[in-house]
Design a protein around this motif. Structure first.
Motif, PDB file in Angstrom:
ATOM      1  N   LYS A 113       0.824  -1.208   0.000  1.00  0.00           N
ATOM      2  CA  LYS A 113       0.000   0.000   0.000  1.00  0.00           C
ATOM      3  C   LYS A 113       0.861   1.262   0.000  1.00  0.00           C
ATOM      4  CE  LYS A 113      -4.031  -2.001   2.342  1.00  0.00           C
ATOM      5  NZ  LYS A 113      -4.922  -1.908   3.533  1.00  0.00           N
ATOM      6  N   ALA A 114       2.004   1.202   0.699  1.00  0.00           N
ATOM      7  CA  ALA A 114       2.874   2.374   0.764  1.00  0.00           C
ATOM      8  C   ALA A 114       3.419   2.751  -0.604  1.00  0.00           C
ATOM      9  CB  ALA A 114       4.022   2.127   1.738  1.00  0.00           C
ATOM     10  N   ARG A 115       3.553   1.760  -1.490  1.00  0.00           N
ATOM     11  CA  ARG A 115       4.075   2.042  -2.825  1.00  0.00           C
ATOM     12  C   ARG A 115       3.072   2.778  -3.696  1.00  0.00           C
ATOM     13  NH1 ARG A 115       6.306  -3.172  -1.844  1.00  0.00           N
ATOM     14  NH2 ARG A 115       4.784  -4.302  -3.101  1.00  0.00           N
ATOM     15  N   SER A 116       1.826   2.807  -3.269  1.00  0.00           N
ATOM     16  CA  SER A 116       0.799   3.485  -4.067  1.00  0.00           C
ATOM     17  C   SER A 116       0.215   4.696  -3.343  1.00  0.00           C
ATOM     18  CB  SER A 116      -0.327   2.495  -4.411  1.00  0.00           C
ATOM     19  OG  SER A 116      -0.929   1.981  -3.227  1.00  0.00           O
ATOM     20  N   TRP A 117       0.906   5.176  -2.283  1.00  0.00           N
ATOM     21  CA  TRP A 117       0.426   6.359  -1.583  1.00  0.00           C
ATOM     22  C   TRP A 117       0.358   7.557  -2.528  1.00  0.00           C
ATOM     23  CZ3 TRP A 117       4.077   5.740   3.215  1.00  0.00           C
ATOM     24  CH2 TRP A 117       3.442   4.924   4.170  1.00  0.00           C
ATOM     25  N   ASN A 118      -0.725   8.320  -2.434  1.00  0.00           N
ATOM     26  CA  ASN A 118      -0.781   9.598  -3.132  1.00  0.00           C
ATOM     27  C   ASN A 118      -0.127  10.659  -2.253  1.00  0.00           C
ATOM     28  OD1 ASN A 118      -2.682  10.232  -1.149  1.00  0.00           O
ATOM     29  ND2 ASN A 118      -4.434   9.802  -2.490  1.00  0.00           N
ATOM     30  N   GLU A 119      -0.127  11.916  -2.729  1.00  0.00           N
ATOM     31  CA  GLU A 119       0.544  12.975  -1.976  1.00  0.00           C
ATOM     32  C   GLU A 119      -0.034  13.146  -0.581  1.00  0.00           C
ATOM     33  OE1 GLU A 119       3.149  14.472  -2.618  1.00  0.00           O
ATOM     34  OE2 GLU A 119       3.488  14.351  -4.768  1.00  0.00           O
ATOM     35  N   ARG A 120      -1.352  13.061  -0.472  1.00  0.00           N
ATOM     36  CA  ARG A 120      -1.995  13.272   0.823  1.00  0.00           C
ATOM     37  C   ARG A 120      -1.631  12.166   1.797  1.00  0.00           C
ATOM     38  NH1 ARG A 120      -6.646  11.466   3.195  1.00  0.00           N
ATOM     39  NH2 ARG A 120      -7.569  12.825   4.796  1.00  0.00           N
TER      40      ARG A 120
END
Length: 522
Positions: free
Chosen positions: A357-364
């Motif tokens: 999931k961390a690899r797909s974090w957006n800016e927010r």
């Protein structure tokens, strides 16, 4: 302390929080939070770089060294830092800036995945984070020690107060808040340091002791020698090498200051300003400490309470509060910058490996993770701070000199030398082996070997041998087992090519084969 001193102290805390809230408006993404978006002026970066290298350890641990030995406290601490940063101004500062501007990274360790490989990056990231927890813990313990002298509150209460205030402004404002508060803290420390300097000179005059006559007093016998006791030539040379790596990026938070400037040239100017400040300003701060044996009788065996006792004796209320604020300013500057750097390492380097999931974090989401990581790091360091002076860590200065200086070399050498062309043949094998053997050397020298040596292994060898082992292995294995590849060479060229070289600026950076696959498997 009386009510006036408390007003000064509480007012300072309020201003720090206000700066954090204001800086919050300038943080829109992870780049802003960790590197100020590359928009920080060189002079602000230089002052921030300088301030983030201090802490209350100077007014406790190093005040004890000054009380016991004299000028060696400057010669073997701030002087090698100044020389190391001056060397790094051209050697490391512009290259670290290009990590952000050309490789588009937000963490000083982020480039290591492509420069070496994923296991190397993770080894350096995890060991760096753990070392920083111990380092910052010593800083919390130092400021809490001073706070207890002035207010009578317990060490744990002092740790909680300073840590909580720091967490508020550095968590919401990121690197902008760190730098702006460090600018304010520099001004405060300037006023406090000069006040203390003048107060000591006046007190000496009242005792009919002149500036030069002081060194002839029996209490200061031998205190004018630059190298004395365990702080000898070997220690000085070891410390110079350690600080060359540590204060030019190995400390991580210092690397962020170079990354935050707009260009490599401004990063160089930032480093030069910091070097000048390290050469000049500590003399003003140290002078009262050198004179302290003439004015106070330390209660602690190591003399770490001498500066606190002297300020209580010499300064009127109001100015006393200002000096106490100066203690806080140094510690909070270093601890907040360390927290931001470690949050960058965890968010950018570690979390993507641990979680898909961390690899797909957006800016927010990335920004939220950065702020949560900052809080967690500060909490862990505060918890460890309660154990300083325990049999495990011993006293504050032992933690700072032996643990941090001794372990910094093995962690920093692969990171820092990996930026330079002459070491392009040193690859993952050299990096991991030098790191592991350096850590092993630290453990052997400080524990099994020291236990079997009468009086223990001298301090200069405790801090120098791990560095020497790592340095020799990193260089030697680069020749014995060269691991340079076109991909790694391309990265090194991008970091080393001047800004006006358009070919270097536009060259592609191919990722090493298997790097992304490694992340997916993990």
């Amino acid at each position: 302390m009386n009510s006036l001193d408390w007003v000064v102290l509480i007012g300072y805390f309020g201003i720090m929080v206000a700066i954090g809230i204001w800086s919050h408006k300038r943080v829109d993404n992870v780049s802003d939070f960790f590197t100020a978006g590359g928009k920080m002026p060189w002079w602000l970066s230089g002052i921030s770089h300088h301030m983030s290298g201090y802490s209350a350890v100077m007014f406790t641990g190093y005040a004890g060294i000054a009380y016991t030995y004299g000028v060696t406290s400057f010669v073997t601490w701030s002087f090698p830092i100044a020389i190391g940063i001056a060397i790094g101004a051209n050697l490391f500062a512009p290259r670290i800036n290009r990590l952000r501007s050309r490789l588009h990274v937000a963490s000083p360790l982020e480039y290591l995945k492509n420069r070496y490989n994923l296991p190397t990056q993770q080894a350096l990231a995890w060991s760096g984070m753990l070392l920083k927890i111990v380092d910052v813990a010593a800083k919390w313990a130092a400021i809490a020690t001073l706070l207890s002298v002035f207010t009578g509150i317990s060490l744990n209460q002092g740790i909680l107060i300073t840590g909580a205030i720091t967490a508020v402004y550095c968590t919401i404002g990121g690197l902008w808040a760190d730098a702006l508060t460090e600018l304010g803290q520099f001004i405060i420390q300037l006023l406090a340091g000069v006040s203390m300097f003048v107060a000591v000179v006046v007190e000496l005059n009242d005792k009919n002791i002149g500036f030069l006559d002081a060194w002839n007093q029996p209490e200061l016998q031998g205190h004018g020698k630059p190298l004395v006791g365990q702080y000898g030539a070997v220690f000085l040379l070891a410390f110079l090498f350690i600080k060359l790596f540590e204060y030019n990026g190995g400390m991580l938070n210092q690397a962020q200051r170079y990354m935050a400037t707009a260009s490599p040239r401004e990063a160089t100017r930032s480093a030069r300003l910091s070097a000048v400040l390290w050469l000049v300003w500590p003399v003003v701060l140290f002078f009262p400490m050198w004179m302290s044996p003439l004015l106070v009788q330390a209660q602690k065996p190591d003399g770490s309470d001498s500066y606190g006792l002297m300020t209580e004796q010499l300064l009127p209320h109001g100015l006393l509060g200002l000096v106490i604020v100066g203690f806080f300013s140094h510690t909070m500057a270093m601890c907040s910058s360390d927290a931001n750097a470690i949050a960058a390492v965890f968010t950018r380097d570690v979390a993507p490996v641990l979680s898909a999931k961390a690899r797909s974090w957006n800016e927010r989401r990335g920004l939220i993770a950065a702020r949560l990581t900052t809080v967690v790091f500060l909490a862990l360091s505060m918890a460890v701070a309660t154990q300083v002076n325990s049999p495990t860590f011993k006293d504050i200065i032992t933690v700072v000199i032996k643990w941090v200086a001794g372990l910094m070399g093995p962690i920093a050498i692969p990171m820092m030398l990996g930026l330079l062309r002459p070491f392009r043949k040193s690859g993952p094998t050299a990096a991991l082996t030098s790191w592991a053997m350096g850590l092993l050397a630290f453990w052997l020298v400080n524990y099994p070997i020291s236990w079997n040596v009468d009086g223990g292994v001298p301090l200069q060898y405790q801090v120098s041998i791990p560095l020497a082992v790592s340095l020799v292995l990193y260089i030697a294995l680069g020749f014995i087992k060269p691991e340079d590849t076109p991909e790694r060479d391309a990265i090194i060229e991008r970091i080393n090519t001047d800004d006006d070289d358009s070919a270097g600026a536009s060259a592609p950076i191919p990722a090493p084969a298997g790097a992304q696959d490694d992340i997916q498997r993990l």
